[in-house]
Design an enzyme around this catalytic site. Structure first.
Site, PDB file in Angstrom:
ATOM      1  N   ALA A  79     -17.322   2.147 -13.817  1.00  0.00           N
ATOM      2  CA  ALA A  79     -15.980   1.564 -13.727  1.00  0.00           C
ATOM      3  C   ALA A  79     -15.049   2.373 -12.812  1.00  0.00           C
ATOM      4  CB  ALA A  79     -15.372   1.438 -15.121  1.00  0.00           C
TER       5      ALA A  79
ATOM      6  N   ARG B 196     -18.669 -11.242 -11.240  1.00  0.00           N
ATOM      7  CA  ARG B 196     -18.152 -10.918 -12.575  1.00  0.00           C
ATOM      8  C   ARG B 196     -16.617 -10.972 -12.584  1.00  0.00           C
ATOM      9  NH1 ARG B 196     -20.989  -5.698 -14.613  1.00  0.00           N
ATOM     10  NH2 ARG B 196     -20.125  -6.449 -16.588  1.00  0.00           N
TER      11      ARG B 196
ATOM     12  N   TYR C 159     -27.371  -5.292 -17.545  1.00  0.00           N
ATOM     13  CA  TYR C 159     -27.850  -4.070 -16.893  1.00  0.00           C
ATOM     14  C   TYR C 159     -29.345  -3.814 -17.067  1.00  0.00           C
ATOM     15  CZ  TYR C 159     -22.849  -3.186 -16.517  1.00  0.00           C
ATOM     16  OH  TYR C 159     -21.517  -3.297 -16.210  1.00  0.00           O
TER      17      TYR C 159
ATOM     18  N   HIS D 123     -24.609  -0.791  -7.366  1.00  0.00           N
ATOM     19  CA  HIS D 123     -24.269  -1.430  -8.637  1.00  0.00           C
ATOM     20  C   HIS D 123     -25.454  -2.239  -9.104  1.00  0.00           C
ATOM     21  CE1 HIS D 123     -20.189  -0.143  -8.251  1.00  0.00           C
ATOM     22  NE2 HIS D 123     -20.216  -0.558  -7.001  1.00  0.00           N
TER      23      HIS D 123
ATOM     24  N   PRO E 163     -19.546   6.896 -15.572  1.00  0.00           N
ATOM     25  CA  PRO E 163     -19.366   6.641 -16.999  1.00  0.00           C
ATOM     26  C   PRO E 163     -20.208   5.488 -17.547  1.00  0.00           C
ATOM     27  CG  PRO E 163     -17.240   6.972 -15.956  1.00  0.00           C
ATOM     28  CD  PRO E 163     -18.268   6.982 -14.852  1.00  0.00           C
ATOM     29  N   ASN E 164     -20.756   5.708 -18.715  1.00  0.00           N
ATOM     30  CA  ASN E 164     -21.499   4.724 -19.508  1.00  0.00           C
ATOM     31  C   ASN E 164     -22.900   4.441 -18.996  1.00  0.00           C
ATOM     32  OD1 ASN E 164     -19.377   4.166 -21.452  1.00  0.00           O
ATOM     33  ND2 ASN E 164     -18.289   3.242 -19.732  1.00  0.00           N
TER      34      ASN E 164
ATOM     35  N   ARG F  26     -27.156  -0.607 -23.295  1.00  0.00           N
ATOM     36  CA  ARG F  26     -25.837  -1.158 -22.987  1.00  0.00           C
ATOM     37  C   ARG F  26     -25.986  -2.532 -22.335  1.00  0.00           C
ATOM     38  NH1 ARG F  26     -22.427   0.692 -17.724  1.00  0.00           N
ATOM     39  NH2 ARG F  26     -20.524  -0.429 -18.221  1.00  0.00           N
TER      40      ARG F  26
ATOM     41  N   GLU G  56     -23.368   3.218  -2.146  1.00  0.00           N
ATOM     42  CA  GLU G  56     -22.792   2.814  -3.435  1.00  0.00           C
ATOM     43  C   GLU G  56     -23.716   1.757  -4.042  1.00  0.00           C
ATOM     44  OE1 GLU G  56     -18.821   1.251  -2.929  1.00  0.00           O
ATOM     45  OE2 GLU G  56     -18.877   0.247  -4.878  1.00  0.00           O
TER      46      GLU G  56
ATOM     47  N   ASN H 293     -23.645   5.386  -8.274  1.00  0.00           N
ATOM     48  CA  ASN H 293     -23.111   4.258  -9.029  1.00  0.00           C
ATOM     49  C   ASN H 293     -21.940   4.827  -9.827  1.00  0.00           C
ATOM     50  OD1 ASN H 293     -22.394   2.229 -10.727  1.00  0.00           O
ATOM     51  ND2 ASN H 293     -24.479   1.665 -11.320  1.00  0.00           N
TER      52      ASN H 293
HETATM   53  C1  DQA Z   1     -21.587  -1.190 -12.561  1.00  0.00           C
HETATM   54  C2  DQA Z   1     -20.499  -2.256 -12.473  1.00  0.00           C
HETATM   55  C3  DQA Z   1     -19.163  -1.708 -12.952  1.00  0.00           C
HETATM   56  O1  DQA Z   1     -18.166  -2.711 -12.867  1.00  0.00           O
HETATM   57  C4  DQA Z   1     -19.281  -1.278 -14.385  1.00  0.00           C
HETATM   58  O2  DQA Z   1     -18.069  -0.706 -14.831  1.00  0.00           O
HETATM   59  C5  DQA Z   1     -20.412  -0.336 -14.615  1.00  0.00           C
HETATM   60  C6  DQA Z   1     -21.682  -0.611 -13.954  1.00  0.00           C
HETATM   61  C7  DQA Z   1     -22.968  -1.756 -12.190  1.00  0.00           C
HETATM   62  O3  DQA Z   1     -23.880  -0.940 -12.009  1.00  0.00           O
HETATM   63  O4  DQA Z   1     -23.163  -2.970 -12.110  1.00  0.00           O
HETATM   64  O5  DQA Z   1     -20.320   0.601 -15.393  1.00  0.00           O
HETATM   65  O6  DQA Z   1     -21.276  -0.162 -11.639  1.00  0.00           O
END
Ligand code: DQA
Length: 143
Positions: free
Chosen positions: A76, A106, A22, A99, A9-10, A17, A97, A73
């Site tokens: 959340a 954070r 990011y 990020h 998501p996102n 964003r 995984e 990735n």
């Molecule tokens: C993320 C970190 C997550 O906590 C966050 O919700 C994201 C992006 C990252 O790539 O740093 O959507 O996965």
């Protein structure tokens, strides 16, 4: 050989964003870099992004069993999706995984990953290049 690049998501909003966290690179640009690097090794990267947990799980069920590696990735969903974790755990391929941000620097809710215990490894905090490093590792072990 097929490697999945899964974005939760996102992450479709990368580039716009929270660029301070990011970065400004877009998801299309990341996928393109992955595709190019993989193609040089004769490997196909299949990217998939969804804002929906169920769609990510459907994709993993459809494409995951014959994948040679998975870069994910989960956004959340990392922090709470046991359904996504179970879907990943049912596959045989190594899972990295990724990020973009260093989640451990954070908010406390980002310090927990329910995915990490079933992943082969994790890369956090190295920006978009973390995806390429994950791919490099998968290529090296499949070599
Ligand atoms: C993320 C970190 C997550 O906590 C966050 O919700 C994201 C992006 C990252 O790539 O740093 O959507 O996965």
């Amino acid at each position: 050989m097929k490697i999945l690049a899964i974005h939760g998501p996102n992450l479709n909003l990368l580039g716009q964003r929270e660029p301070g966290i990011y970065g400004t690179i877009t998801l299309d640009q990341i996928n393109q870099s992955l595709r190019e690097r993989a193609a040089a090794a004769g490997v196909t990267v299949v990217p998939f992004q969804s804002n929906h947990e169920g769609a990510l799980i459907d994709f993993l069920q459809a494409e995951g069993l014959d994948a040679a590696g998975i870069i994910i990735n989960p956004g959340a969903l990392t922090h709470y999706s046991l359904a996504l974790r179970d879907a990943l755990a049912s596959l045989h391929a190594p899972i990295v995984e990724v990020h973009i941000s260093n989640v451990y620097k954070r908010e406390p809710f980002r310090h927990t990953s329910v995915i990490a215990p079933i992943a082969t490894g994790q890369i956090a905090g190295l920006g978009w290049r973390g995806y390429l490093l994950a791919l490099e590792w998968l290529l090296s072990i499949e070599g």
